[in-house]
Write a protein that holds these residues in place. Structure first.
Motif, PDB file in Angstrom:
ATOM      1  N   HIS A   1      47.236  20.023   3.402  1.00 53.62           N
ATOM      2  CA  HIS A   1      46.853  20.282   4.796  1.00 53.62           C
ATOM      3  C   HIS A   1      45.587  21.130   4.850  1.00 53.62           C
ATOM      4  O   HIS A   1      44.693  20.871   5.673  1.00 53.62           O
TER       5      HIS A   1
ATOM      6  N   SER B   1      36.539  26.151  20.737  1.00 51.89           N
ATOM      7  CA  SER B   1      37.966  26.376  20.555  1.00 51.89           C
ATOM      8  C   SER B   1      38.451  27.548  21.399  1.00 51.89           C
ATOM      9  O   SER B   1      39.486  27.466  22.071  1.00 51.89           O
TER      10      SER B   1
ATOM     11  N   SER C   1      38.700  17.329  15.331  1.00 51.47           N
ATOM     12  CA  SER C   1      39.212  15.960  15.302  1.00 51.47           C
ATOM     13  C   SER C   1      38.639  15.135  16.446  1.00 51.47           C
ATOM     14  O   SER C   1      38.225  13.984  16.259  1.00 51.47           O
ATOM     15  N   TYR C   2      38.586  15.714  17.645  1.00 52.60           N
ATOM     16  CA  TYR C   2      38.033  15.001  18.795  1.00 52.60           C
ATOM     17  C   TYR C   2      36.559  14.681  18.582  1.00 52.60           C
ATOM     18  O   TYR C   2      36.095  13.572  18.875  1.00 52.60           O
TER      19      TYR C   2
ATOM     20  N   ARG D   1      36.179  11.826  16.159  1.00 54.34           N
ATOM     21  CA  ARG D   1      36.591  10.531  16.709  1.00 54.34           C
ATOM     22  C   ARG D   1      35.604  10.009  17.737  1.00 54.34           C
ATOM     23  O   ARG D   1      35.280   8.824  17.770  1.00 54.34           O
TER      24      ARG D   1
ATOM     25  N   THR E   1      41.064  22.789  14.743  1.00 54.96           N
ATOM     26  CA  THR E   1      41.218  21.468  14.131  1.00 54.96           C
ATOM     27  C   THR E   1      41.249  20.365  15.176  1.00 54.96           C
ATOM     28  O   THR E   1      40.764  19.257  14.931  1.00 54.96           O
ATOM     29  N   GLU E   2      41.805  20.644  16.356  1.00 51.81           N
ATOM     30  CA  GLU E   2      41.847  19.634  17.414  1.00 51.81           C
ATOM     31  C   GLU E   2      40.441  19.382  17.966  1.00 51.81           C
ATOM     32  O   GLU E   2      40.076  18.239  18.280  1.00 51.81           O
ATOM     33  N   ILE E   3      39.650  20.436  18.109  1.00 54.69           N
ATOM     34  CA  ILE E   3      38.259  20.284  18.545  1.00 54.69           C
ATOM     35  C   ILE E   3      37.494  19.436  17.533  1.00 54.69           C
ATOM     36  O   ILE E   3      36.763  18.496  17.898  1.00 54.69           O
TER      37      ILE E   3
ATOM     38  N   THR F   1      42.166  19.904   6.482  1.00 62.34           N
ATOM     39  CA  THR F   1      41.562  20.688   7.569  1.00 62.34           C
ATOM     40  C   THR F   1      40.122  21.051   7.232  1.00 62.34           C
ATOM     41  O   THR F   1      39.226  20.939   8.073  1.00 62.34           O
TER      42      THR F   1
ATOM     43  N   PRO G   1      34.582  17.971  23.392  1.00 59.32           N
ATOM     44  CA  PRO G   1      35.361  17.651  24.589  1.00 59.32           C
ATOM     45  C   PRO G   1      34.612  18.050  25.857  1.00 59.32           C
ATOM     46  O   PRO G   1      33.922  19.079  25.900  1.00 59.32           O
TER      47      PRO G   1
ATOM     48  N   THR H   1      42.007  25.840  22.563  1.00 55.60           N
ATOM     49  CA  THR H   1      42.430  24.682  21.790  1.00 55.60           C
ATOM     50  C   THR H   1      42.209  24.970  20.312  1.00 55.60           C
ATOM     51  O   THR H   1      41.231  25.613  19.940  1.00 55.60           O
ATOM     52  N   LYS H   2      43.133  24.489  19.486  1.00 56.49           N
ATOM     53  CA  LYS H   2      42.995  24.732  18.049  1.00 56.49           C
ATOM     54  C   LYS H   2      41.677  24.169  17.531  1.00 56.49           C
ATOM     55  O   LYS H   2      41.222  23.104  17.961  1.00 56.49           O
TER      56      LYS H   2
END
Length: 250
Positions: A192, A226, A238-239, A242, A234-236, A196, A247, A231-232
């Motif tokens: 992980h 973040s 990842s977005y 993609r 890693t989520e920032i 990350t 965001p 927001t985490k």
């Protein structure tokens, strides 16, 4: 004339001794096979399932098995079972907040419940377990990793299915299984961390290329996004990987 000696109570053939003992003659070999089998599992979940699958065939008296866990010393869960009945029995432990598994998790390494019909330590749970068709249980503390706890639970339909041999074999089995579980969790955490790091590295690369930023500036931009959006990181990242964009509104 010589008289033949009569066998005393301690005498007997090796076969008779083995028959009296329920410890498998090839226990060391089985445990070695267990270690190799668990080492080959793909992840933590597969390792735990492997433990459950082999426990029933290894520990004398066991008809069913399950692994219960407590994350951050909160509510118990039994995510890995050999049969649906196990999950149903363990729901009673959670509901009544009592039972051998909870004691094994928090207090002792080995906890036996010889007969659910006459158990007084956990009366409400034992009564429910008996209604579900469980006659006896045996629980072993599997691991303690910080605030995360795990226990291996064995179940039988009949009372007093587990004896001293069951406990000896079970303790050895749990010791091997606990080491395998800890190793699998450490590998999972490492994977992980690597994933990350790679994800954030890709996101930084996108920002560096687009806005001509240094690596430090790109990372600072991700951190600000973040923090501002709660927001985490890693989520920032990842977005961004993609969609190619941070965001909207961040």
């Amino acid at each position: 004339m010589a008289t033949s000696a009569q066998p005393g109570p301690g005498d007997g053939t090796a076969a008779e001794t083995a028959e009296r003992s329920r410890i498998p003659a090839d226990l060391a070999e089985r445990l070695g096979d267990l270690a190799r089998y668990l080492e080959a599992r793909a992840d933590v979940s597969a390792t735990l399932q492997g433990i459950v699958d082999t426990a029933v065939d290894t520990v004398p008296g066991a008809a069913y098995a399950g692994i219960s866990v407590i994350a951050r010393r909160r509510v118990m869960d039994t995510p890995i079972v050999s049969a649906a009945l196990v999950a149903e029995v363990d729901r009673a432990q959670i509901e009544f907040e009592q039972g051998p598994c909870l004691d094994a998790l928090y207090e002792r390494h080995t906890v036996a419940l010889p007969d659910t019909a006459g158990e007084v330590r956990w009366p409400r749970f034992a009564a429910r377990a008996a209604e579900l068709g469980i006659g006896s249980m045996l629980s072993f503390q599997l691991y303690v990793l910080g605030d995360d706890l795990g226990a291996l639970n064995l179940y039988a339909r009949v009372p007093r299915a587990f004896d001293a041999d069951s406990e000896r074999v079970g303790r050895l089995f749990a010791a091997h299984a606990g080491v395998a579980t800890a190793t699998a969790q450490q590998v999972s955490q490492l994977r992980h961390a690597i994933d990350t790091r790679d994800l954030i590295g890709q996101a930084k690369g996108i920002l560096m290329e687009r806005y001509k930023l240094t690596a430090e500036q790109a990372f600072a931009l991700l951190v600000r996004a973040s923090q501002h959006s709660n927001t985490k990181l890693t989520e920032i990242a990842s977005y961004l990987c993609r969609s190619g964009e941070l965001p909207t509104g961040r």
